[in-house]
Design a protein around this motif. Structure first.
Motif, PDB file in Angstrom:
ATOM      1  N   LYS B  73       0.827  -1.211   0.000  1.00 37.96           N
ATOM      2  CA  LYS B  73       0.000   0.000   0.000  1.00 37.96           C
ATOM      3  C   LYS B  73       0.861   1.260   0.000  1.00 37.96           C
ATOM      4  O   LYS B  73       0.685   2.140  -0.848  1.00 37.96           O
ATOM      5  CB  LYS B  73      -0.926   0.039   1.239  1.00 37.96           C
ATOM      6  CG  LYS B  73      -1.903  -1.113   1.325  1.00 37.96           C
ATOM      7  CD  LYS B  73      -2.922  -0.890   2.431  1.00 37.96           C
ATOM      8  CE  LYS B  73      -2.329  -0.865   3.823  1.00 37.96           C
ATOM      9  NZ  LYS B  73      -1.854  -2.171   4.320  1.00 37.96           N
ATOM     10  N   THR B  74       1.780   1.326   0.965  1.00 39.33           N
ATOM     11  CA  THR B  74       2.611   2.532   1.073  1.00 39.33           C
ATOM     12  C   THR B  74       3.506   2.700  -0.154  1.00 39.33           C
ATOM     13  O   THR B  74       3.659   3.810  -0.652  1.00 39.33           O
ATOM     14  CB  THR B  74       3.450   2.480   2.371  1.00 39.33           C
ATOM     15  OG1 THR B  74       2.537   2.415   3.469  1.00 39.33           O
ATOM     16  CG2 THR B  74       4.311   3.709   2.531  1.00 39.33           C
ATOM     17  N   ILE B  77       1.417   4.194  -2.839  1.00 36.42           N
ATOM     18  CA  ILE B  77       1.127   5.608  -2.575  1.00 36.42           C
ATOM     19  C   ILE B  77       2.379   6.460  -2.806  1.00 36.42           C
ATOM     20  O   ILE B  77       2.307   7.535  -3.400  1.00 36.42           O
ATOM     21  CB  ILE B  77       0.543   5.774  -1.158  1.00 36.42           C
ATOM     22  CG1 ILE B  77      -0.914   5.300  -1.193  1.00 36.42           C
ATOM     23  CG2 ILE B  77       0.632   7.229  -0.686  1.00 36.42           C
ATOM     24  CD1 ILE B  77      -1.660   5.382   0.089  1.00 36.42           C
ATOM     25  N   ASP B 185      -2.418   7.821   3.764  1.00 37.07           N
ATOM     26  CA  ASP B 185      -1.795   6.522   3.999  1.00 37.07           C
ATOM     27  C   ASP B 185      -1.929   6.159   5.475  1.00 37.07           C
ATOM     28  O   ASP B 185      -1.277   6.763   6.317  1.00 37.07           O
ATOM     29  CB  ASP B 185      -0.320   6.584   3.586  1.00 37.07           C
ATOM     30  CG  ASP B 185       0.321   5.206   3.576  1.00 37.07           C
ATOM     31  OD1 ASP B 185      -0.434   4.212   3.551  1.00 37.07           O
ATOM     32  OD2 ASP B 185       1.560   5.130   3.616  1.00 37.07           O
ATOM     33  N   SER B 217      -5.724   4.587   2.257  1.00 39.74           N
ATOM     34  CA  SER B 217      -5.197   3.244   2.494  1.00 39.74           C
ATOM     35  C   SER B 217      -5.349   2.899   3.963  1.00 39.74           C
ATOM     36  O   SER B 217      -5.227   3.762   4.829  1.00 39.74           O
ATOM     37  CB  SER B 217      -3.728   3.164   2.091  1.00 39.74           C
ATOM     38  OG  SER B 217      -2.894   3.347   3.218  1.00 39.74           O
TER      39      SER B 217
END
Lengths: 217, 318
Positions: B73-74, B77, B185, B217
């Protein structure tokens, strides 16, 4: 860019008190020793250290990765850091000179021209040091770049020490031509130093920018 | 105790399927402009790879970006925000190449990271002063209103803030420059339920303007379930699905049956199975078709959390 500079000055605010105390302390020491140039040099160095603090504050906050998402380009961020370094060195030098001027007026210590010279040389040394150090800091961060600073400081000393040793041992003989060249260059130091400093700054900035553009956050 | 088995590891949620709800969704995607478009994004690290991922965030919606810790996810992003170099693929934000966003475009994006990214010895007044000189579209009044609304102290330095207060401050910043797109995030992770609720309400308020979009997220699926319109699920660097939340919940169902009943069911319907000593729980896709074909089973409503769990564990197994 203005926002970045403001951010840095706000971050330095907490150092004000310590600086006040140090001014008094070194001022007193300088006054009693009868030499104002000591104070001027110390102050240029003290302000120079603040540049390192700014880098650590940004690193601790993980600021750069956040700043890049704002309407600021990567170029602006690197420019902001170099500008702060030059500004702080300049402020340090001016501060040192003002003190020397005060000493000259009140106690007749050193000549003003001499003070300007020593502050100027101090600033030039600081900027040269950072010109070498900043690309390393940009690449590695302040913590990891520490060893590099050590090297940047130590290598010139080591070289001079070794040359000195060789000369004393009689293995290295300095030719008259070399001494003549040094004497000749010395007359033009007023031009040579600024040119070298500007050149170093330009090269350093270009390298740092290139590193920064490829950096991951 | 429980044992999860997926009988179909080809969980094709994105393309190539023929059920009507999916066709409708495809049309919606092509008709509306997307705030973020990611195509074949690739990024490799020593021990992790983002594997040609693609998904869109439709404008005017909240996209929940879910997946376990370390799913990517990070990294995704960061790639969207040009904080890392990507190995391949294309990303566009509000119609422009994400790697070459103008400052005007960047000023319309509000970003909140996990952690505050602000300097410890600044207070909210200092922050206002700095941001006013960074964002050309900064609205001091809006910022001050958020500071009051979120009960953030003006003079306390950030070092003394709690985690919740830091997140609230970051959100206040993100909302104080007429952002059209919020990228968050893990903005709600590690916060107590009261603060999370408060923050989710602010997001819902933001999305009232149909031009505004949120990419959020989180590994807290209940938050996503509460507010998201779309859900993108990332697992081990792959996008497993990226769809409308309601469609997902509508098309899937859970049935509780005996273990031996599972053999009767056409494997194309089965997304995953969780077996325990009492019997089996089966996650079914195309619920309506399934109900028409198998009258004997009672299909119950499912949740995003259950879908994610059964899909990801099932995939690991096969």
């Amino acid at each position: 860019m203005k926002g970045l500079i403001l951010k840095d000055f706000i971050n330095l605010k907490k150092n004000l008190k310590i600086f006040g105390v140090l001014t008094l302390l070194y001022g007193f020491m300088s006054y009693t020793s009868g030499d104002a140039s000591f104070f001027s040099t110390i102050f240029t160095m003290l302000f120079a250290i603040l540049t390192l603090s700014l880098y650590s504050y940004d690193e601790m906050a993980k600021w750069d990765g956040y700043a890049i998402t704002m309407p600021i380009s990567k170029e602006n961020i690197v420019q902001g850091k170099y500008l702060m370094m030059i500004l702080l060195t300049f402020i340090g030098a001016v501060f040192g000179f003002l003190f020397a001027a005060l000493m000259y007026i009140t106690a007749g210590m050193n000549s003003l021209l001499q003070s300007i010279e020593s502050c100027g040389i101090g600033a030039a040394v600081v900027i040269l040091f950072y010109s070498i150090a900043l690309p390393f800091i940009t690449k590695l961060g302040v913590e990891k770049a520490r060893l590099i600073f050590f090297a940047v400081y130590m290598i010139p000393f080591a070289i001079i020490f070794l040359i000195n040793k060789e000369i004393k041992a009689g293995k290295l003989v300095i030719s008259d031509n070399f001494v003549e060249l040094v004497n000749y260059l010395e007359r033009y130091l007023g031009i040579i130093i600024p040119v070298v400093v500007l050149l170093a700054l330009g090269i350093s900035y270009t390298i740092s920018l290139n590193i920064y553009r490829h950096k991951e956050f | 105790m429980s044992d999860i088995i997926s009988l179909n590891d080809q969980y094709k949620m994105k393309s190539g399927r023929s059920d009507t709800s999916n066709e409708v969704r495809e049309n919606v995607f092509t008709d509306c402009k997307d705030a973020i478009v990611i195509k074949n994004l690739r990024k490799s690290y020593k021990d992790f790879t983002l594997n040609n991922i693609s998904f869109n965030v439709p404008r005017g919606t909240i996209m929940g970006f879910v997946g376990e810790n370390g799913a990517g996810k990070t990294t995704t992003i960061k790639a969207i925000l040009d904080l890392i170099r990507i190995d391949g693929g294309e990303i566009s934000i509000l119609g422009s190449n994400a790697r070459m966003l103008s400052n005007e475009m960047k000023a319309q994006i509000g970003v909140v990271f996990d952690g505050s990214n602000l300097h410890d010895n600044m207070n909210s007044k200092n922050i206002n002063y700095v941001m006013k000189n960074i964002y050309p579209n900064w609205e001091e009044q809006i910022f001050n209103r958020y500071i009051k609304k979120l009960q953030l102290p003006e003079k306390k330095i950030i070092k003394e803030y709690s985690r919740g207060m830091k997140m609230k401050l970051s959100i206040a910043i993100a909302l104080s420059h007429h952002s059209k797109l919020l990228i968050l995030d893990e903005a709600t992770s590690g916060l107590d339920p009261m603060v999370r609720e408060e923050i989710l309400d602010i997001f819902l308020e933001f999305i009232q303007n149909e031009e505004n979009t949120i990419l959020l997220s989180s590994h807290i699926i209940s938050d996503i379930e509460k507010i998201a319109d779309y859900v993108t699920f990332i697992h081990q660097g792959n996008i497993i699905f990226s769809e409308s939340k309601d469609d997902l919940i509508y098309r899937h169902g859970v049935l509780h049956c005996r273990r031996e009943d599972v053999a009767v069911i056409d494997s194309n319907f089965i997304v995953g199975i969780r077996e325990n000593s009492f019997g089996a729980e089966v996650l079914i896709r195309n619920k309506d078709d399934f109900k028409r074909r198998y009258h004997q089973f009672n299909v119950e409503k499912t949740s995003i959390e259950e879908i994610m769990l059964l899909v990801s564990r099932g995939k690991e197994r096969f």
